[in-house]
Scaffold this motif. Structure first.
Motif, PDB file in Angstrom:
ATOM      1  N   HIS A 326      17.817  81.421  52.568  1.00 23.42           N
ATOM      2  CA  HIS A 326      19.096  81.160  53.244  1.00 23.42           C
ATOM      3  C   HIS A 326      19.072  79.804  53.955  1.00 23.42           C
ATOM      4  N   ASN A 327      17.903  79.414  54.465  1.00 22.08           N
ATOM      5  CA  ASN A 327      17.778  78.072  55.040  1.00 22.08           C
ATOM      6  C   ASN A 327      18.143  77.016  54.002  1.00 22.08           C
ATOM      7  N   LYS A 328      17.676  77.223  52.765  1.00 13.64           N
ATOM      8  CA  LYS A 328      17.934  76.227  51.717  1.00 13.64           C
ATOM      9  C   LYS A 328      19.432  76.158  51.390  1.00 13.64           C
ATOM     10  N   VAL A 329      20.071  77.305  51.336  1.00  9.17           N
ATOM     11  CA  VAL A 329      21.520  77.314  51.079  1.00  9.17           C
ATOM     12  C   VAL A 329      22.244  76.578  52.199  1.00  9.17           C
ATOM     13  N   LEU A 330      21.849  76.859  53.425  1.00 11.36           N
ATOM     14  CA  LEU A 330      22.494  76.217  54.584  1.00 11.36           C
ATOM     15  C   LEU A 330      22.288  74.706  54.554  1.00 11.36           C
ATOM     16  N   LEU A 331      21.087  74.277  54.234  1.00 14.61           N
ATOM     17  CA  LEU A 331      20.814  72.837  54.186  1.00 14.61           C
ATOM     18  C   LEU A 331      21.716  72.160  53.155  1.00 14.61           C
ATOM     19  N   GLY A 332      21.896  72.783  52.003  1.00 19.74           N
ATOM     20  CA  GLY A 332      22.769  72.214  50.971  1.00 19.74           C
ATOM     21  C   GLY A 332      24.202  72.076  51.456  1.00 19.74           C
ATOM     22  N   LEU A 333      24.697  73.076  52.159  1.00 17.70           N
ATOM     23  CA  LEU A 333      26.072  73.018  52.666  1.00 17.70           C
ATOM     24  C   LEU A 333      26.214  71.953  53.747  1.00 17.70           C
ATOM     25  N   LEU A 334      25.206  71.890  54.625  1.00 14.08           N
ATOM     26  CA  LEU A 334      25.256  70.875  55.696  1.00 14.08           C
ATOM     27  C   LEU A 334      25.297  69.473  55.112  1.00 14.08           C
ATOM     28  N   ARG A 335      24.513  69.243  54.078  1.00 10.76           N
ATOM     29  CA  ARG A 335      24.530  67.923  53.424  1.00 10.76           C
ATOM     30  C   ARG A 335      25.911  67.646  52.843  1.00 10.76           C
ATOM     31  N   ALA A 336      26.471  68.640  52.187  1.00 12.22           N
ATOM     32  CA  ALA A 336      27.791  68.458  51.564  1.00 12.22           C
ATOM     33  C   ALA A 336      28.865  68.204  52.609  1.00 12.22           C
ATOM     34  N   ASP A 337      28.665  68.718  53.812  1.00 14.18           N
ATOM     35  CA  ASP A 337      29.663  68.570  54.878  1.00 14.18           C
ATOM     36  C   ASP A 337      29.366  67.365  55.774  1.00 14.18           C
ATOM     37  N   GLY A 338      28.324  66.609  55.439  1.00 13.08           N
ATOM     38  CA  GLY A 338      27.986  65.441  56.256  1.00 13.08           C
ATOM     39  C   GLY A 338      27.252  65.795  57.525  1.00 13.08           C
ATOM     40  N   GLY A 339      26.762  67.002  57.624  1.00 12.71           N
ATOM     41  CA  GLY A 339      26.064  67.430  58.838  1.00 12.71           C
ATOM     42  C   GLY A 339      24.568  67.256  58.762  1.00 12.71           C
TER      43      GLY A 339
END
Lengths: 341, 150
Positions: A326-339
């Motif tokens: 789940h950490n990996k999924v979150l990291l991918g979303l954060l990157r996509a959102d500029g976070g």
């Protein structure tokens, strides 16, 4: 335990005779409640009847701290509607019967439950299941809140407070249960607070755990029952959509969320059934929130197991195997959102 | 110490899967036992990896702290950063390494919070370094399910 259930059901069915509980066995999974299946036979006015039932009892420790009254109300809210659920029969909070609170509901026979972590969990019936899955979720969102029992047992937030209420709650769970600091998760929460979603377009019932693996379907690919309503609440319609499309389920195929149909098709069906629209920016926020909430659940499960409050190995598995993914999924979303850089 | 810890755990899990799980008739008990076996296999793998994971992570965090001290000498950095930046492991027991790692990660969160919205070039560079560290750590901590086929 059979005898104790028989005593209880005799109490609930005073007009029936020869009440007998047989084939009692525990169902694996679902560490938030202990789930048992059994056959009830009884006679009334000389007629013998049989019915398969499910008993959901509070465990001594669980993944999720919820009130069973809430789950019971959710089942009752949707019985005999476009959202298939079993008939909820009895809610019992008196500890004298089975030591812990429980409720009893109808069993749905001849169905399967897919693993939430499997690759292509629905095989050849994925198209048919996908169309129903996203449409039913739309129906849940589109339900008139005033016609649900759920409204009586949960808080109704303001439109612009839905995101904050949920994020506050799950951050507090993480604060309380975290056994090791998680820099990624904390950075995500800070990013989400700096970049909140738009106010909810309407208030809706949120199932709270609508995902792959939390519904029963038959051999024809017909969804027969939506299960596990213990985290149901009132909130933003996008919350359930974000959770159901979370990359953790069905091995993170971005083109086929939940291992069913394409993202565009899923959203189109959901929008049609719910009457709501998906705003991309807000939806990204709710997808990140799904990871935060999921990590909160896995963190709690690790704490329960580590502290010896619940020794079901499924909690150790949740703490070990699921947090990393789940950490990996979150990291991918954060990157996509500029976070995340 | 022979047999190796990981070999013992893996073999015990295999014994569980081959000699016991198939003979359990109750579905709940059978699935629970199978999960115990899976966790034993994962444990065998993690026993071999945990010290390396913590040492690698601790070194990487201390390196970021040293960069912070060098590039932002006039900034008020979170408490403990300057002390731990040059520390070394006092013990290689996994429990000791884990305790140090928890303290370092807590300090890393404080440092990240302090610099991520700063606009100076050193702060931006440090923020980037922290994200590289976090990304690498996320990859390191993923535990793959064992392949039980074959």
């Amino acid at each position: 335990m059979e005898e104790r259930i028989e005593h209880y059901l005799q109490h609930k069915y005073p007009d029936r005779d020869n009440i007998k509980v047989t084939d009692l066995h525990r169902i694996h999974g679902g560490a938030s409640r202990q789930t048992f299946r059994f056959k009830l036979s009884s006679s009334q006015d000389g007629r013998v009847s049989e019915r398969n039932l499910i008993l959901r009892r509070d465990p001594e420790g669980s993944l999720i701290d919820t009130e069973r009254a809430l789950e019971y109300s959710a089942y009752r809210s949707f019985f005999n509607t476009d959202v298939p659920v079993p008939e909820a029969l009895f809610l019992e909070e008196d500890l004298k019967w089975l030591d812990r609170p429980f409720f009893i509901m109808e069993a749905i026979d001849d169905c399967e439950v897919a693993s939430p972590f499997g690759i292509s969990p629905y095989g050849e019936v994925r198209q048919k299941i996908g169309e129903q899955f996203w449409t039913i979720l739309g129906h849940i969102c589109g339900t008139d809140l005033d016609k649900t029992e759920l409204r009586e047992v949960v808080e109704t937030p303001e439109l612009d407070a839905c995101w904050c209420k949920e994020l506050d709650y799950w951050e507090s769970v993480i604060d309380e249960d975290e056994l090791e600091p998680n820099p990624l998760l904390r950075a995500a929460i800070r990013h989400m607070r700096r970049n909140p979603p738009a106010p909810a377009q309407r208030l809706s019932v949120v199932h709270g755990d609508y995902r792959t693996g939390n519904f029963l379907y038959d051999g024809e690919g017909t969804i027969r029952s939506i299960l596990d309503w213990e985290m149901a609440h009132i909130g933003d319609p996008l919350e359930d959509l974000g959770w159901a499309m979370d990359g953790l389920w069905a091995y993170d195929d971005p083109d086929q969320p939940a291992g069913m149909i394409s993202t565009n098709e899923a959203i189109s069906l959901w929008e049609k059934a719910s009457g709501c629209m998906v705003d991309a920016k807000s939806f990204m926020w709710w997808r990140m929130f799904a990871c935060v909430k999921g990590l909160g659940i896995w963190i709690s499960s690790a704490k329960e197991y580590q502290g010896g409050d619940n020794l079901d190995p499924i909690l150790a598995s949740a703490g070990w195997l699921t947090i990393g993914r789940h950490n990996k999924v979150l990291l991918g979303l954060l990157r996509a959102d500029g976070g995340a850089l | 110490m022979k047999p190796d810890l990981e070999v013992v755990l893996q073999t015990l899990a295999t014994t569980l899967f081959t000699d016991f799980v198939p003979h359990v008739s109750d579905d709940y008990q059978m699935k629970t036992m199978a999960m115990v076996g899976v966790l034993m296999i994962v444990s065998a793998d993690q026993i071999d990896q945990q010290a390396d994971l913590y040492v690698t992570d601790n070194d990487a965090i201390r390196s970021v702290f040293r960069t912070a001290l060098e590039t932002m000498p006039h900034s008020k950095l979170p408490q403990g950063v300057s002390e731990t930046a040059f520390a070394e492991e006092e013990s290689y027991r996994v429990s000791a390494l884990r305790n140090v790692n928890n303290r370092l990660r807590q300090q890393l969160i404080a440092l990240h919070t302090a610099v991520e919205t700063e606009t100076s070039d050193p702060a931006k560079a440090l923020n980037k370094s922290i994200w590289q560290l976090i990304s690498a750590d996320v990859e390191r901590r993923i535990i793959e399910l064992p392949n039980l086929e074959g």
